[in-house]
Design an enzyme around this catalytic site. Structure first.
Site, PDB file in Angstrom:
ATOM      1  N   HIS A 112       0.834  -1.206   0.000  1.00  9.20           N
ATOM      2  CA  HIS A 112       0.000   0.000   0.000  1.00  9.20           C
ATOM      3  C   HIS A 112       0.869   1.257   0.000  1.00  9.20           C
ATOM      4  O   HIS A 112       0.674   2.176  -0.816  1.00  9.20           O
ATOM      5  CB  HIS A 112      -0.909  -0.032   1.233  1.00  9.20           C
ATOM      6  N   GLU A 113       1.860   1.293   0.897  1.00  9.97           N
ATOM      7  CA  GLU A 113       2.685   2.496   1.010  1.00  9.97           C
ATOM      8  C   GLU A 113       3.647   2.636  -0.166  1.00  9.97           C
ATOM      9  O   GLU A 113       3.989   3.753  -0.567  1.00  9.97           O
ATOM     10  CB  GLU A 113       3.439   2.490   2.338  1.00  9.97           C
ATOM     11  N   HIS A 116       1.944   4.551  -2.836  1.00  8.89           N
ATOM     12  CA  HIS A 116       2.055   5.997  -2.603  1.00  8.89           C
ATOM     13  C   HIS A 116       3.444   6.501  -3.007  1.00  8.89           C
ATOM     14  O   HIS A 116       3.573   7.571  -3.623  1.00  8.89           O
ATOM     15  CB  HIS A 116       1.817   6.312  -1.128  1.00  8.89           C
TER      16      HIS A 116
END
Length: 233
Positions: A112-113, A116
């Site tokens: 997920h990160e 980003h």
């Protein structure tokens, strides 16, 4: 702007070690049998074995944003409501060592990160001033990281209705925005709706929505083959 207010508005209050002058890293002996040591091991397993993470790391390297474990990841204690975050000011991924206790959870948070971080690399996201940019990256992260996979939704006792995956992505993106920005739910919903279709259909660098490890492995093989193809031109 008052520093405390700024930290709250940008979500830094959820990550107290980010700006704490009292915080210092412990010695090797102190960290050996702590959350930090366990976090470091699970991070290594995630980056070495997860096809999601391996593809994202390769894509970032190809985009000129090579990730270094010691520089770009930080295991820290966080507020009990979050598992991780991307600190755009330092280009660093925060992993909440006190809230991540299973390898599958760590792998999902890392993925997920990293999405980003990939968006930060390729799109020059204005994280602090443009809510549409933030919403877009949160939609992509929820969509592509496995956050809304069938198995994860069943574990949460959320069972599929029509377009369940889209609704899961929408809901998780909304919660992420509300966690780190002091805006109303109505305003956050409006922003998510405005960018949802475009960002939901942006599958870079996977080329598809990887609904499972099998999908991610296939996408990773395709990506590696593409790199070899262009290298031979």
């Amino acid at each position: 702007m008052d520093q405390t207010k700024q930290e709250e508005e940008y979500g830094y209050d959820l990550f107290p070690e980010r700006n704490s002058p009292k915080y210092k890293k412990g010695s090797f002996a102190e960290n050996l049998f702590t959350f930090n040591h366990k976090c470091q091991i699970m991070l290594q397993v995630a980056t070495d074995t997860s096809p999601y993470a391996k593809l994202l790391l390769s894509a970032m390297k190809s985009s000129g944003c090579k990730i270094f474990k010691d520089r770009h990841f930080s295991c820290e204690d966080c507020d009990g409501t979050v598992s991780g975050g991307f600190d755009a000011a330092s280009s660093q991924i925060v992993l909440c060592q006190n809230n991540i206790h299973q390898q599958s959870h760590m792998t999902r948070v890392v993925t997920h990160e990293l999405i980003h971080a990939f968006d930060h690399c390729r799109a020059h996201v204005d994280w602090f001033n443009n809510y549409r940019h933030l919403a877009c990256s949160e939609i992509r992260a929820a969509n592509l990281s496995g956050d809304c996979s069938f198995s994860n939704e069943v574990a949460r006792l959320n069972f599929g209705l029509k377009e369940h995956h889209q609704e899961c992505v929408r809901g998780r993106a909304l919660r992420s925005i509300l966690a780190v920005r002091k805006i109303s739910r109505v305003e956050a919903e409006k922003i998510v709706d405005e960018v949802f279709d475009t960002c939901f259909n942006d599958h870079a660098p996977f080329g598809r929505i990887p609904h499972s490890n099998k999908d991610a492995k296939f996408a990773n093989r395709e990506y590696e083959s593409r790199d070899r193809y262009y290298a031979n031109l």
